[in-house]
Design a protein around this motif. Structure first.
Motif, PDB file in Angstrom:
ATOM      1  N   GLU A 238      41.422   6.030  28.335  1.00  8.93           N
ATOM      2  CA  GLU A 238      42.050   7.164  28.979  1.00  8.93           C
ATOM      3  C   GLU A 238      42.879   7.938  27.963  1.00  8.93           C
ATOM      4  O   GLU A 238      43.151   7.472  26.869  1.00  8.93           O
ATOM      5  CB  GLU A 238      42.913   6.700  30.154  1.00  8.93           C
ATOM      6  CG  GLU A 238      42.075   6.201  31.321  1.00  8.93           C
ATOM      7  CD  GLU A 238      42.922   5.888  32.543  1.00  8.93           C
ATOM      8  OE1 GLU A 238      42.371   5.866  33.644  1.00  8.93           O
ATOM      9  OE2 GLU A 238      44.128   5.661  32.382  1.00  8.93           O
ATOM     10  N   GLY A 239      43.276   9.117  28.359  1.00 14.14           N
ATOM     11  CA  GLY A 239      43.928  10.017  27.423  1.00 14.14           C
ATOM     12  C   GLY A 239      45.248   9.516  26.910  1.00 14.14           C
ATOM     13  O   GLY A 239      45.740   8.480  27.306  1.00 14.14           O
TER      14      GLY A 239
ATOM     15  N   VAL B  56      36.646   9.081  22.243  1.00  8.06           N
ATOM     16  CA  VAL B  56      36.371  10.264  23.055  1.00  8.06           C
ATOM     17  C   VAL B  56      37.664  10.797  23.667  1.00  8.06           C
ATOM     18  O   VAL B  56      37.906  12.011  23.701  1.00  8.06           O
ATOM     19  CB  VAL B  56      35.330   9.942  24.145  1.00  8.06           C
ATOM     20  CG1 VAL B  56      35.244  11.071  25.165  1.00  8.06           C
ATOM     21  CG2 VAL B  56      33.962   9.690  23.525  1.00  8.06           C
ATOM     22  N   ALA B  57      38.523   9.883  24.127  1.00 10.08           N
ATOM     23  CA  ALA B  57      39.777  10.297  24.754  1.00 10.08           C
ATOM     24  C   ALA B  57      40.762  10.887  23.764  1.00 10.08           C
ATOM     25  O   ALA B  57      41.697  11.589  24.170  1.00 10.08           O
ATOM     26  CB  ALA B  57      40.423   9.099  25.458  1.00 10.08           C
ATOM     27  N   SER B  58      40.550  10.641  22.479  1.00  5.77           N
ATOM     28  CA  SER B  58      41.506  11.101  21.473  1.00  5.77           C
ATOM     29  C   SER B  58      41.252  12.526  21.012  1.00  5.77           C
ATOM     30  O   SER B  58      42.118  13.127  20.378  1.00  5.77           O
ATOM     31  CB  SER B  58      41.459  10.174  20.247  1.00  5.77           C
ATOM     32  OG  SER B  58      41.830   8.869  20.588  1.00  5.77           O
TER      33      SER B  58
ATOM     34  N   PRO C 123      40.100  16.619  21.706  1.00 10.32           N
ATOM     35  CA  PRO C 123      40.105  17.626  22.767  1.00 10.32           C
ATOM     36  C   PRO C 123      38.689  18.034  23.165  1.00 10.32           C
ATOM     37  O   PRO C 123      37.777  18.023  22.342  1.00 10.32           O
ATOM     38  CB  PRO C 123      40.870  18.794  22.145  1.00 10.32           C
ATOM     39  CG  PRO C 123      40.665  18.640  20.678  1.00 10.32           C
ATOM     40  CD  PRO C 123      40.598  17.165  20.426  1.00 10.32           C
ATOM     41  N   SER C 124      38.515  18.364  24.421  1.00  6.53           N
ATOM     42  CA  SER C 124      37.239  18.923  24.885  1.00  6.53           C
ATOM     43  C   SER C 124      37.191  20.398  24.487  1.00  6.53           C
ATOM     44  O   SER C 124      38.219  21.005  24.189  1.00  6.53           O
ATOM     45  CB  SER C 124      37.142  18.766  26.403  1.00  6.53           C
ATOM     46  OG  SER C 124      37.134  17.388  26.749  1.00  6.53           O
TER      47      SER C 124
ATOM     48  N   VAL D 262      34.949   8.378  30.968  1.00  6.94           N
ATOM     49  CA  VAL D 262      35.167   9.333  29.880  1.00  6.94           C
ATOM     50  C   VAL D 262      33.986  10.279  29.727  1.00  6.94           C
ATOM     51  O   VAL D 262      34.156  11.434  29.330  1.00  6.94           O
ATOM     52  CB  VAL D 262      35.483   8.632  28.529  1.00  6.94           C
ATOM     53  CG1 VAL D 262      36.826   7.959  28.568  1.00  6.94           C
ATOM     54  CG2 VAL D 262      34.395   7.663  28.132  1.00  6.94           C
TER      55      VAL D 262
ATOM     56  N   ASP E 177      34.768  12.849  32.506  1.00  9.37           N
ATOM     57  CA  ASP E 177      35.990  13.640  32.390  1.00  9.37           C
ATOM     58  C   ASP E 177      36.129  14.376  31.066  1.00  9.37           C
ATOM     59  O   ASP E 177      36.884  15.353  30.981  1.00  9.37           O
ATOM     60  CB  ASP E 177      37.216  12.737  32.576  1.00  9.37           C
ATOM     61  CG  ASP E 177      37.257  12.075  33.949  1.00  9.37           C
ATOM     62  OD1 ASP E 177      36.609  12.590  34.874  1.00  9.37           O
ATOM     63  OD2 ASP E 177      37.932  11.033  34.064  1.00  9.37           O
ATOM     64  N   ARG E 178      35.407  13.928  30.010  1.00 13.41           N
ATOM     65  CA  ARG E 178      35.713  14.437  28.678  1.00 13.41           C
ATOM     66  C   ARG E 178      34.543  15.109  27.961  1.00 13.41           C
ATOM     67  O   ARG E 178      34.758  15.832  27.000  1.00 13.41           O
ATOM     68  CB  ARG E 178      36.219  13.298  27.782  1.00 13.41           C
ATOM     69  CG  ARG E 178      37.364  12.478  28.343  1.00 13.41           C
ATOM     70  CD  ARG E 178      38.672  13.200  28.270  1.00 13.41           C
ATOM     71  NE  ARG E 178      39.038  13.490  26.897  1.00 13.41           N
ATOM     72  CZ  ARG E 178      40.153  14.119  26.537  1.00 13.41           C
ATOM     73  NH1 ARG E 178      40.987  14.552  27.464  1.00 13.41           N
ATOM     74  NH2 ARG E 178      40.417  14.348  25.268  1.00 13.41           N
TER      75      ARG E 178
END
Length: 482
Positions: A266-267, A367-369, A371-372, A393, A396-397
């Motif tokens: 998670e983020g 992936v959470a680290s 930015p999209s 992820v 959401d990402r």
């Protein structure tokens, strides 16, 4: 294991050449043992053989002879990656021949105190960062082990004035019995390497060996946010020095205010606008407290890297570093090759090489680290996972995904379950390098200026490449030649 001198004139078999095998063979040869080195690869794939034979060491390539391990064999030193089901290893067990890994040998000969660092994810980053912290503190570290340099090679160089900082895999630790680190660090536990260990119990038990021989004068550094880690050190007589992202500790290294508890991947709250400024705080247990550095000023991003920083700080404190000496190397550290490594920006798209992410948890954290919008390249050796833990992820990402390797269809199923519509499957074309180059082209076609492309395979490389390093370097070359 007995002392090195006790093997003089006795037969020692080194199973598997590569770097650690060569180092072990040389070490026992210099100690006067009768060394036989063996590798199942054909002779033309064993460039190390000529070097060993020039020293008078017997080398056999191309298979495992039936008479390799005999009743008169005193010790079998095996490459950590060779399974315990391999014929020479089973033969040694039947004959009662002791089997060890190169780590056990290094621990026996090292004059320097040892820092042992293990975990499912973050080992290389934490080990490298620890080396930088100890260097800044004037503690003369030598970094080795699973990170590249053979540990017994480094152990021969080390003196009482050094610290031997060792990255250790579960494969290496499984073959130990007397290994004794002055500081032992367990970062986290996630399901991985079950193709080698067979069960999670064996995998966790191999990690736990890091603490087996510690005493009251040693230090156990562990992740207090991981219940498996906390349980493994609970009965250890060593001094406990935990670290935590999610709670304040009476003694240890932690973040204030703490991060909210979250699942891996998670983020990272605190890295975006509107979040409070979070500081890394250390309480060594002597009543003192130091605010070391803001999390936002760490040299590499991501909640998982904040945890790696906490672990490295705790290790440095246990080795005798002063907290004030750690600020600059914490802020200046730029990570390691193949671990969320920034490659460059091409046609407005940023490229990141995370080839060392060889399990789903590592990929989720990476992936959470970032930015999209994000395009992910994933897939590799199939070790039996369904990869469904990546679904949150992915959903959401990610903007899109390119899947390759043995697990490409499994990755596709997760992506489709996450609702992704930009999903590309790359079938083998030419050799493995050509296939990865095609994957990079597919990712580039999905990306738009402002997007990022991340190679984070969630799988080992061995279905296509000899190592994750080779995979990462081909990815970087491919990005540079788009």
């Amino acid at each position: 294991m007995n002392s090195l001198e006790s093997y003089r004139g006795r037969r020692v078999v080194v199973l598997g050449l590569a770097r650690s095998g060569v180092a072990a063979a040389k070490l026992f040869h210099e100690a006067g043992a009768i060394v036989a080195a063996n590798d199942r690869k054909p002779r033309e794939q064993c460039p190390e053989a000529e070097e060993l034979e020039a020293l008078g060491i017997a080398v056999v390539c191309g298979g495992h002879p039936d008479d390799l391990v005999t009743e008169d064999t005193a010790l079998l030193v095996k490459n950590p990656g060779i399974p315990y089901t391999a014929d020479p290893v089973r033969r040694a067990a039947e004959l009662g021949v002791e089997t060890a890994t190169e780590v056990e040998v290094a621990g026996m000969i090292s004059k320097a105190p040892i820092v042992g660092i293990t975990g499912s994810n973050g080992k290389t980053t934490t080990t490298t960062w620890t080396g930088a912290l100890l260097e800044a503190a004037g503690l003369n570290p030598i970094v080795a082990g699973n990170i590249g340099r053979p540990l017994c090679d480094a152990a021969q160089e080390a003196t009482e004035a050094n610290w031997l900082v060792a990255e250790l895999s579960s494969f290496q630790l499984k073959g130990t019995s007397g290994f004794h680190p002055r500081v032992a660090c367990l970062l986290n536990i996630a399901e991985t390497h079950l193709d080698y260990h067979g069960t999670m119990e064996d995998y966790v038990g191999s990690k736990a060996k890091l603490f087996d021989n510690q005493t009251e004068s040693d230090t156990a550094v562990y992740n207090a946010d991981d219940p498996v880690c906390a349980e493994l050190v609970r009965s250890s007589p060593a001094r406990k020095l935990p670290f935590s992202l999610t709670r304040e500790l009476e003694a240890g290294v932690f973040v204030l205010p703490p991060f909210p508890a979250s699942r891996p991947g998670e983020g990272a709250p605190g890295t975006e606008g509107g979040e409070p400024e979070r500081w890394i705080v250390c309480r060594p247990g002597d009543g003192s407290e130091t605010r070391v550095v803001p999390v936002a000023k760490l040299g590499i991003p991501g909640r998982h890297n904040a945890a790696n920083a906490l672990a490295a700080i705790a290790i440095a404190l246990a080795a005798g570093a002063e907290p004030d000496s750690l600020r600059e190397p914490l802020m200046n550290f730029r990570g390691v090759e193949h671990r969320l490594e920034y490659v460059g920006e091409f046609r407005g798209v940023r490229y990141y090489n995370d080839s060392k992410a060889t399990n789903p948890t590592a990929t989720a954290m990476s992936v959470a680290s970032l930015p999209s919008p994000l395009i992910l390249i994933a897939g590799g050796l199939d070790r039996g996972s369904d990869y469904m833990e990546l679904l949150p992820v992915f959903r959401d990402r990610l903007k899109g995904i390119v899947a390759l390797g043995e697990t490409r269809e499994k990755i596709r199923k997760v992506a489709e379950a996450a609702g992704l519509t930009d999903v590309r499957i790359v079938e083998p074309v030419g050799d493995a390098a050509d296939t990865l180059r095609e994957a990079v082209k597919e990712a580039a076609a999905l990306a738009r200026p402002g997007d990022a492309v991340l190679l984070s395979p969630a799988c080992a490389s061995w279905d296509m490449f000899p190592s994750y390093e080779v995979r990462g370097r081909i990815f970087k070359e491919s990005a540079h030649t788009l």
